[in-house]
Design a protein around this motif. Structure first.
Motif, PDB file in Angstrom:
ATOM      1  N   ILE A  59       8.423   3.723 -34.649  1.00 21.32           N
ATOM      2  CA  ILE A  59       7.949   4.805 -35.498  1.00 21.32           C
ATOM      3  C   ILE A  59       7.369   4.221 -36.788  1.00 21.32           C
ATOM      4  CG2 ILE A  59       8.682   6.761 -36.935  1.00 21.32           C
ATOM      5  CD1 ILE A  59      10.584   7.561 -34.726  1.00 21.32           C
ATOM      6  N   ILE A  63       3.536   4.749 -38.085  1.00 24.30           N
ATOM      7  CA  ILE A  63       3.234   5.266 -39.427  1.00 24.30           C
ATOM      8  C   ILE A  63       2.345   4.294 -40.190  1.00 24.30           C
ATOM      9  CG2 ILE A  63       4.268   5.792 -41.678  1.00 24.30           C
ATOM     10  CD1 ILE A  63       6.593   7.060 -40.176  1.00 24.30           C
ATOM     11  N   ARG A 131       9.781   8.760 -30.000  1.00 23.70           N
ATOM     12  CA  ARG A 131      10.818   9.773 -30.212  1.00 23.70           C
ATOM     13  C   ARG A 131      11.422  10.200 -28.879  1.00 23.70           C
ATOM     14  NH1 ARG A 131      14.414  10.646 -33.487  1.00 23.70           N
ATOM     15  NH2 ARG A 131      12.885  10.267 -35.150  1.00 23.70           N
ATOM     16  N   ARG A 261       9.784  17.437 -37.084  1.00 24.56           N
ATOM     17  CA  ARG A 261       9.090  16.689 -38.130  1.00 24.56           C
ATOM     18  C   ARG A 261       7.974  15.838 -37.546  1.00 24.56           C
ATOM     19  NH1 ARG A 261      14.366  14.658 -41.673  1.00 24.56           N
ATOM     20  NH2 ARG A 261      14.792  16.670 -42.687  1.00 24.56           N
ATOM     21  N   CYS A 262       8.248  15.189 -36.420  1.00 19.85           N
ATOM     22  CA  CYS A 262       7.211  14.387 -35.766  1.00 19.85           C
ATOM     23  C   CYS A 262       6.061  15.269 -35.267  1.00 19.85           C
ATOM     24  CB  CYS A 262       7.814  13.600 -34.592  1.00 19.85           C
ATOM     25  SG  CYS A 262       8.928  12.269 -35.079  1.00 19.85           S
ATOM     26  N   ILE A 318       4.208  12.334 -43.904  1.00 18.91           N
ATOM     27  CA  ILE A 318       5.089  11.160 -43.868  1.00 18.91           C
ATOM     28  C   ILE A 318       6.109  11.220 -45.005  1.00 18.91           C
ATOM     29  CG2 ILE A 318       5.163   8.645 -44.176  1.00 18.91           C
ATOM     30  CD1 ILE A 318       2.409   8.579 -42.762  1.00 18.91           C
ATOM     31  N   GLN A 322       9.719  11.751 -43.343  1.00 17.48           N
ATOM     32  CA  GLN A 322      10.290  10.450 -43.001  1.00 17.48           C
ATOM     33  C   GLN A 322      11.152   9.974 -44.178  1.00 17.48           C
ATOM     34  OE1 GLN A 322      10.078   8.981 -39.990  1.00 17.48           O
ATOM     35  NE2 GLN A 322       8.923  10.776 -39.315  1.00 17.48           N
ATOM     36  N   GLN A 323      12.458  10.101 -44.030  1.00 12.09           N
ATOM     37  CA  GLN A 323      13.380   9.916 -45.142  1.00 12.09           C
ATOM     38  C   GLN A 323      13.277   8.538 -45.779  1.00 12.09           C
ATOM     39  OE1 GLN A 323      15.064  12.448 -46.322  1.00 12.09           O
ATOM     40  NE2 GLN A 323      15.982  11.257 -47.982  1.00 12.09           N
TER      41      GLN A 323
END
Length: 350
Positions: A59, A63, A131, A261-262, A318, A322-323
């Motif tokens: 992932i 990104i 994912r 989220r994705c 993003i 994305q944390q």
């Protein structure tokens, strides 16, 4: 150049192009905003390379590719939007071929644009596959070979675009700006259309976007329902039935939130590009519809403006979902703030 919307003798030049010029300028402005945000995010990724990329899953790679491609593709869209405006003015006022209408320039920019777009779609495909694999195989991601195959598919389909524009001797039609089409001038109908060879090669390349979009939708749908199946089959003898069901419910919820989220990160491709791509398919051999679209300023305004939001959408999604990337970005911002305004930072500590 597609001159189908050139002003006639009784049409004012400014009125004929005012809306399209506005779309190009606004699109260029949005591209600049996206370019700056992506550059900032890329600097944060480089500064936290070990945490975000090397130790992360595929992932992180997806990104990173999305950010780099957004920078390059956003720069191309910015250039093409502004060059198109100057191109129209040059041809109208000076009656000479504009820079963007030079076959070598138009074909090169369009080929590069489609190559970057195929890579962007491939990165989103990788995001969905990774994912899915993590869910199905209990945290195990895709192999490097699979990652290479995903991006390899983008390179293969890009070759169709390269070939289509290589035989585009009359340059590029910009009816669907910022997406160009190879064309050959047809004097009988007064439009720059594609020959059969150009159309076949171009449509083969364009099919990649539709295929990947459908595959991504299928993967996400399957993953959404797979989550409940996978976690529902997991039993832990340490917990009673009630506690076990609660934990399963919580795990399913967490995984589905991550999946959504994705999906939101990838949905921008459908919103920003698929409408134009479908129109290009439909008008490939329908010249009447192509002419109707080419004189509809409102539709052309939307076609030109909407894709410009993609370079801005990707980094925002993003940073929102994305944390790890969000935490690194916030920390970098705080660090910059402390350097620029050390006195205010000290006051906050006190």
């Amino acid at each position: 150049m597609d001159n189908s919307i050139y002003p006639t003798a009784d049409t004012n030049f400014t009125n004929a192009y005012s809306l399209l010029f506005k779309a190009s300028h606004v699109g260029a402005g949005v591209s600049v905003a996206g370019l700056l945000l992506n550059l900032t995010l890329l600097s944060v990724i480089v500064a936290n390379w070990t945490t975000l990329i090397k130790r992360g899953s595929n992932i992180g790679i997806a990104i990173l590719v999305m950010v780099i491609v957004s920078i390059l593709h956003g720069s191309l869209m910015l250039a093409m939007d502004e060059l198109w405006v100057e191109n129209i003015k040059t041809e109208y006022y000076h009656n000479v071929t504009g820079f963007l209408d030079t076959p070598d320039v138009g074909n090169t920019l369009s080929s590069a644009s489609y190559f970057l777009l195929t890579v962007l779609f491939a990165a989103n495909l990788l995001l969905s596959l990774e994912r899915h694999w993590v869910i199905r195989y209990d945290g195990v991601g895709l192999s490097r070979v699979a990652v290479g195959c995903v991006f390899g598919s983008a390179v293969v389909f890009s070759c169709f675009f390269f070939a289509a524009f290589a035989i585009s001797y009359d340059g590029v039609s910009w009816t669907f700006l910022p997406l160009g089409k190879p064309c050959t001038w047809d004097y009988d109908i007064g439009l720059c259309t594609m020959t059969t060879a150009q159309a076949v090669l171009f449509m083969l390349g364009m099919s990649y976007f539709l295929i990947v979009s459908l595959v991504i939708c299928g993967i996400y749908e399957n993953s959404y329902f797979l989550i409940a199946t996978v976690f529902d089959t997991e039993e832990d003898p340490e917990y009673d039935v009630v506690t076990g069901k609660r934990l399963v419910h919580e795990n399913v919820k967490v995984q589905r939130v991550a999946l959504v989220r994705c999906i939101l990160m990838s949905i921008g491709l459908v919103i920003f590009y698929i409408p134009s791509i479908i129109l290009m398919f439909v008008t490939a051999f329908n010249h009447d519809l192509l002419y109707t679209i080419s004189i509809n300023q409102t539709l052309l305004f939307c076609i030109t403006l909407i894709p410009a939001f993609d370079p801005l959408w990707s980094p925002i999604m993003i940073l929102l979902f994305q944390q790890e990337f969000k935490e690194a970005f916030v920390e970098a911002f705080k660090s910059l703030w402390r350097r620029c305004w050390p006195s205010s930072s000290q006051k906050q500590v006190l």
